[in-house]
Motif scaffolding. Structure first.
Motif, PDB file in Angstrom:
ATOM      1  N   UNK A  66      33.592  39.543  28.045  1.00  0.00           N
ATOM      2  CA  UNK A  66      33.944  40.830  28.664  1.00  0.00           C
ATOM      3  C   UNK A  66      35.268  41.308  28.078  1.00  0.00           C
ATOM      4  N   UNK A  67      35.335  42.586  27.704  1.00  0.00           N
ATOM      5  CA  UNK A  67      36.579  43.112  27.125  1.00  0.00           C
ATOM      6  C   UNK A  67      37.769  42.914  28.064  1.00  0.00           C
ATOM      7  N   UNK A  68      38.928  42.598  27.500  1.00  0.00           N
ATOM      8  CA  UNK A  68      40.123  42.340  28.319  1.00  0.00           C
ATOM      9  C   UNK A  68      40.459  43.452  29.300  1.00  0.00           C
ATOM     10  N   UNK A  69      40.260  44.690  28.920  1.00  0.00           N
ATOM     11  CA  UNK A  69      40.599  45.795  29.815  1.00  0.00           C
ATOM     12  C   UNK A  69      39.715  45.810  31.058  1.00  0.00           C
ATOM     13  N   UNK A  70      38.492  45.304  30.954  1.00  0.00           N
ATOM     14  CA  UNK A  70      37.575  45.293  32.090  1.00  0.00           C
ATOM     15  C   UNK A  70      37.806  44.109  33.021  1.00  0.00           C
ATOM     16  N   UNK A  71      38.416  43.052  32.520  1.00  0.00           N
ATOM     17  CA  UNK A  71      38.601  41.862  33.352  1.00  0.00           C
ATOM     18  C   UNK A  71      40.055  41.597  33.731  1.00  0.00           C
ATOM     19  N   UNK A  72      40.960  42.488  33.366  1.00  0.00           N
ATOM     20  CA  UNK A  72      42.386  42.259  33.599  1.00  0.00           C
ATOM     21  C   UNK A  72      42.717  42.081  35.082  1.00  0.00           C
ATOM     22  N   UNK A  73      42.129  42.898  35.943  1.00  0.00           N
ATOM     23  CA  UNK A  73      42.435  42.787  37.378  1.00  0.00           C
ATOM     24  C   UNK A  73      41.899  41.491  37.972  1.00  0.00           C
ATOM     25  N   UNK A  74      40.732  41.071  37.540  1.00  0.00           N
ATOM     26  CA  UNK A  74      40.184  39.797  38.023  1.00  0.00           C
ATOM     27  C   UNK A  74      41.047  38.632  37.540  1.00  0.00           C
ATOM     28  N   UNK A  75      41.430  38.650  36.278  1.00  0.00           N
ATOM     29  CA  UNK A  75      42.280  37.582  35.749  1.00  0.00           C
ATOM     30  C   UNK A  75      43.636  37.558  36.446  1.00  0.00           C
ATOM     31  N   UNK A  76      44.163  38.725  36.757  1.00  0.00           N
ATOM     32  CA  UNK A  76      45.428  38.792  37.505  1.00  0.00           C
ATOM     33  C   UNK A  76      45.265  38.156  38.886  1.00  0.00           C
TER      34      UNK A  76
END
Length: 136
Positions: free
Chosen positions: A4-14
């Motif tokens: 998944x592209x980083x921009x789409x998963x940034x909030x989940x990873x945060x």
């Protein structure tokens, strides 16, 4: 998740970094796998989408708090929306399905649109925790 592209998963990873207990409890991967009929790719996308919506509606800081009425992501304004019955659960159907009513006549004029949306998000989240809702 790696694909998944980083921009789409940034909030989940945060959320995983800063609030791992909240992320694990309130976006348990198994729930999403059930909803997506065991399609792990779709489940991963859906988890990321959930966290993107959560951050959009609650803001970056509140999104990392547990979704509960007191001492969490919801504040007094959302509490008043829910207390007024906007939105609310109706009795289950004969088949055991949970029904949610969003009755605009229950709006409190003092409540912002944002508080109403957060209240709906909260009720949808509670309903999604029902294992029956994850299978149909």
């Amino acid at each position: 998740l790696r694909a998944i592209p980083p921009s789409q998963k940034a909030n989940y990873e945060r959320a995983l970094r800063h609030a791992p207990d909240v992320a694990a409890h309130e976006s348990a991967p198994l729930q999403f796998v059930r909803v997506c009929d065991a399609n792990h790719w779709k489940a991963a996308e859906r988890i990321c989408h959930y966290w993107n919506l959560r951050v959009r509606y609650f803001g970056t800081d509140r999104a990392l708090r547990p979704l509960r009425l007191r001492g969490g992501a919801l504040g007094d304004e959302e509490y008043l929306c829910l207390q007024a019955g906007y939105p609310c659960f109706l009795p289950r159907t004969r088949e055991g399905k949970q029904v949610v009513l969003v009755d605009r006549t229950k709006w409190l004029p003092a409540n912002s649109i944002e508080a109403r949306v957060r209240s709906i998000f909260y009720i949808a989240h509670i309903a999604s925790c029902d294992e029956n809702a994850q299978k149909d």
